[in-house]
Design a protein around this motif. Structure first.
Motif, PDB file in Angstrom:
ATOM      1  N   GLN A 186       4.014   7.989   1.644  1.00 44.18           N
ATOM      2  CA  GLN A 186       3.501   6.838   2.617  1.00 44.18           C
ATOM      3  C   GLN A 186       3.426   5.307   1.929  1.00 44.18           C
ATOM      4  O   GLN A 186       2.319   4.924   1.758  1.00 44.18           O
ATOM      5  N   ILE A 187       3.680   4.164   3.400  1.00 42.87           N
ATOM      6  CA  ILE A 187       3.805   3.265   2.435  1.00 42.87           C
ATOM      7  C   ILE A 187       3.367   2.013   4.003  1.00 42.87           C
ATOM      8  O   ILE A 187       3.694   2.323   4.942  1.00 42.87           O
ATOM      9  N   THR A 188       2.411   1.264   3.701  1.00 43.06           N
ATOM     10  CA  THR A 188       2.353  -0.153   4.927  1.00 43.06           C
ATOM     11  C   THR A 188       2.190  -1.252   4.678  1.00 43.06           C
ATOM     12  O   THR A 188       2.226  -1.692   3.273  1.00 43.06           O
ATOM     13  N   ALA A 189       3.207  -1.916   4.882  1.00 37.22           N
ATOM     14  CA  ALA A 189       3.414  -3.587   4.574  1.00 37.22           C
ATOM     15  C   ALA A 189       2.762  -4.447   6.008  1.00 37.22           C
ATOM     16  O   ALA A 189       2.848  -4.355   6.872  1.00 37.22           O
ATOM     17  N   GLY A 190       2.581  -5.303   5.132  1.00 33.15           N
ATOM     18  CA  GLY A 190       1.899  -5.896   5.883  1.00 33.15           C
ATOM     19  C   GLY A 190      -0.255  -6.241   6.067  1.00 33.15           C
ATOM     20  O   GLY A 190      -0.300  -5.168   5.667  1.00 33.15           O
ATOM     21  N   THR A 191      -0.712  -7.121   7.367  1.00 32.58           N
ATOM     22  CA  THR A 191      -2.206  -6.977   7.027  1.00 32.58           C
ATOM     23  C   THR A 191      -2.061  -6.337   8.607  1.00 32.58           C
ATOM     24  O   THR A 191      -1.560  -7.481   9.753  1.00 32.58           O
ATOM     25  N   ASN A 192      -3.016  -5.539   9.265  1.00 28.10           N
ATOM     26  CA  ASN A 192      -3.389  -5.489  10.196  1.00 28.10           C
ATOM     27  C   ASN A 192      -3.871  -7.169  11.465  1.00 28.10           C
ATOM     28  O   ASN A 192      -4.018  -7.736  10.293  1.00 28.10           O
ATOM     29  N   PRO A 193      -3.922  -6.892  12.411  1.00 26.95           N
ATOM     30  CA  PRO A 193      -3.133  -6.047  13.252  1.00 26.95           C
ATOM     31  C   PRO A 193      -1.043  -5.683  12.888  1.00 26.95           C
ATOM     32  O   PRO A 193      -0.116  -5.446  13.698  1.00 26.95           O
ATOM     33  N   THR A 194      -0.476  -6.693  12.184  1.00 32.19           N
ATOM     34  CA  THR A 194       1.017  -7.294  11.979  1.00 32.19           C
ATOM     35  C   THR A 194       1.079  -5.874  11.331  1.00 32.19           C
ATOM     36  O   THR A 194       1.810  -6.973   9.639  1.00 32.19           O
ATOM     37  N   GLN A 195       1.164  -4.819  11.046  1.00 36.50           N
ATOM     38  CA  GLN A 195       1.257  -3.486   9.637  1.00 36.50           C
ATOM     39  C   GLN A 195       2.639  -2.654  10.409  1.00 36.50           C
ATOM     40  O   GLN A 195       2.737  -2.465  11.275  1.00 36.50           O
ATOM     41  N   VAL A 196       3.315  -1.886   9.480  1.00 37.22           N
ATOM     42  CA  VAL A 196       4.490  -1.554   9.672  1.00 37.22           C
ATOM     43  C   VAL A 196       3.583  -0.175   8.303  1.00 37.22           C
ATOM     44  O   VAL A 196       3.948  -0.458   7.441  1.00 37.22           O
ATOM     45  N   THR A 197       3.519   1.268   8.921  1.00 35.64           N
ATOM     46  CA  THR A 197       3.952   2.329   8.326  1.00 35.64           C
ATOM     47  C   THR A 197       4.885   2.839   8.189  1.00 35.64           C
ATOM     48  O   THR A 197       5.305   3.136   9.117  1.00 35.64           O
ATOM     49  N   ARG A 198       5.700   3.647   7.171  1.00 37.96           N
ATOM     50  CA  ARG A 198       6.222   4.155   7.570  1.00 37.96           C
ATOM     51  C   ARG A 198       6.782   5.198   6.148  1.00 37.96           C
ATOM     52  O   ARG A 198       6.228   5.098   5.286  1.00 37.96           O
ATOM     53  N   MET A 199       7.126   6.103   6.246  1.00 38.49           N
ATOM     54  CA  MET A 199       8.085   7.644   4.946  1.00 38.49           C
ATOM     55  C   MET A 199       8.375   6.570   4.114  1.00 38.49           C
ATOM     56  O   MET A 199      10.085   5.865   4.478  1.00 38.49           O
ATOM     57  N   VAL A 200       8.968   6.445   2.793  1.00 41.80           N
ATOM     58  CA  VAL A 200       9.653   5.960   1.928  1.00 41.80           C
ATOM     59  C   VAL A 200       9.963   6.743   1.131  1.00 41.80           C
ATOM     60  O   VAL A 200       8.907   7.529   0.773  1.00 41.80           O
TER      61      VAL A 200
ATOM     62  N   THR B  86       0.893  -1.360  -0.065  1.00 44.01           N
ATOM     63  CA  THR B  86       0.178   0.333  -0.045  1.00 44.01           C
ATOM     64  C   THR B  86       0.857   1.541  -0.054  1.00 44.01           C
ATOM     65  O   THR B  86       1.911   1.582   1.053  1.00 44.01           O
ATOM     66  N   ILE B  87       0.457   1.797  -1.372  1.00 44.70           N
ATOM     67  CA  ILE B  87       1.942   3.391  -0.848  1.00 44.70           C
ATOM     68  C   ILE B  87       0.674   4.546  -1.145  1.00 44.70           C
ATOM     69  O   ILE B  87      -0.488   4.324  -1.929  1.00 44.70           O
ATOM     70  N   GLU B  88       0.633   5.505  -0.501  1.00 45.43           N
ATOM     71  CA  GLU B  88       0.033   6.768  -0.608  1.00 45.43           C
ATOM     72  C   GLU B  88      -1.245   6.127  -0.604  1.00 45.43           C
ATOM     73  O   GLU B  88      -2.604   7.206  -0.862  1.00 45.43           O
ATOM     74  N   GLY B  89      -1.265   5.001  -0.064  1.00 45.43           N
ATOM     75  CA  GLY B  89      -3.636   4.629  -0.155  1.00 45.43           C
ATOM     76  C   GLY B  89      -3.540   3.121  -1.321  1.00 45.43           C
ATOM     77  O   GLY B  89      -4.929   2.949  -1.774  1.00 45.43           O
ATOM     78  N   PHE B  90      -3.082   3.390  -2.150  1.00 40.65           N
ATOM     79  CA  PHE B  90      -3.399   2.525  -4.023  1.00 40.65           C
ATOM     80  C   PHE B  90      -2.592   1.457  -2.817  1.00 40.65           C
ATOM     81  O   PHE B  90      -1.646   1.243  -2.379  1.00 40.65           O
ATOM     82  N   ASN B  91      -3.956   0.553  -3.434  1.00 42.40           N
ATOM     83  CA  ASN B  91      -2.852  -0.794  -3.287  1.00 42.40           C
ATOM     84  C   ASN B  91      -1.835  -1.024  -4.234  1.00 42.40           C
ATOM     85  O   ASN B  91      -3.110  -0.955  -5.714  1.00 42.40           O
ATOM     86  N   THR B  92      -0.984  -1.185  -4.116  1.00 47.23           N
ATOM     87  CA  THR B  92      -0.447  -1.323  -5.213  1.00 47.23           C
ATOM     88  C   THR B  92       1.010  -2.680  -5.539  1.00 47.23           C
ATOM     89  O   THR B  92       1.606  -3.138  -4.996  1.00 47.23           O
ATOM     90  N   ARG B  93       0.604  -3.523  -7.087  1.00 48.32           N
ATOM     91  CA  ARG B  93       0.944  -4.462  -7.272  1.00 48.32           C
ATOM     92  C   ARG B  93       2.141  -4.124  -7.919  1.00 48.32           C
ATOM     93  O   ARG B  93       2.489  -2.746  -8.398  1.00 48.32           O
ATOM     94  N   ARG B  94       2.939  -5.148  -8.570  1.00 43.82           N
ATOM     95  CA  ARG B  94       4.266  -5.557  -8.986  1.00 43.82           C
ATOM     96  C   ARG B  94       5.368  -4.519  -8.511  1.00 43.82           C
ATOM     97  O   ARG B  94       5.532  -3.195  -8.727  1.00 43.82           O
ATOM     98  N   VAL B  95       4.977  -5.247  -7.302  1.00 50.54           N
ATOM     99  CA  VAL B  95       6.677  -4.472  -6.849  1.00 50.54           C
ATOM    100  C   VAL B  95       7.142  -5.771  -5.941  1.00 50.54           C
ATOM    101  O   VAL B  95       7.250  -6.401  -5.599  1.00 50.54           O
TER     102      VAL B  95
END
Length: 181
Positions: A94-108, A35-44
């Motif tokens: 802003q990216i979010t990696a993982g799924t709730n509750p085991t996720q992290v959000t940070r600026m990249v 998840t990048i800036e709220g968009f589910n971004t595929r092909r990462v």
């Protein structure tokens, strides 16, 4: 920033359970969704060898990000084939990696690059190291510590193969000119 709470077992391990659903043997790349800036971004593409986090300009435009957010970046990137690429700029997203509750959000900080690619983003060492991420290409999985335990992102084997096919197709349709030495 939320302090890391020990969960009793913070060791990141991969087991045969992590391989379930993966067609073996394989040499597929680790391609995930993020998840990048709220968009589910595929092909990462997860690339342990990349010294930068990269977003391709097509993904930048598809997300409708404001070009005014781009800051100048005064250096070139050198690809594996030793080609020089000059980024259009750098942007903090802003990216979010993982799924709730085991996720992290940070600026990249992503370098925006205008060149053909079957990927939208390359996730490189800066973010992988910040997340303390451990990757397994065999399991096609990324695991990392979160305040609520170990998070994970499962790679898409079919998606990885689609990206690879797209590269092969583009090479086949491209007329290569030989350089004189």
């Amino acid at each position: 920033m939320e302090k890391h709470r020990r969960t009793g077992n913070d060791d990141i391990v991969f087991s045969e359970q992590d391989v379930k659903g993966i067609k073996q043997p394989h040499d597929d790349t680790l391609v995930i969704m993020l998840t990048i800036e709220g968009f589910n971004t595929r092909r990462v593409l997860v690339d342990n060898g990349s010294l930068a986090d990269i977003m391709y300009v097509m993904a930048f435009w598809q997300m409708k990000l404001d070009p005014k957010r781009l800051k100048p970046f005064g250096s070139s990137l050198v690809s594996f084939s030793r080609d020089c690429v000059y980024p259009k700029g750098i942007i903090s997203l802003q990216i979010t990696a993982g799924t709730n509750p085991t996720q992290v959000t940070r600026m990249v900080d992503f370098l925006i690059v205008d060149c053909p690619s079957s990927y939208n983003v390359i996730l490189g060492q800066p973010t992988l190291n910040f997340l303390k991420a451990i990757t397994s290409t065999y399991c096609l999985k990324v695991k990392f510590l979160t305040p609520h335990g170990i998070g994970e992102i499962i790679g898409g084997q079919l998606l990885a193969r689609e990206c690879y096919q797209a590269v092969l197709t583009s090479r086949k349709n491209h007329t290569w000119r030989r350089r004189k030495i």
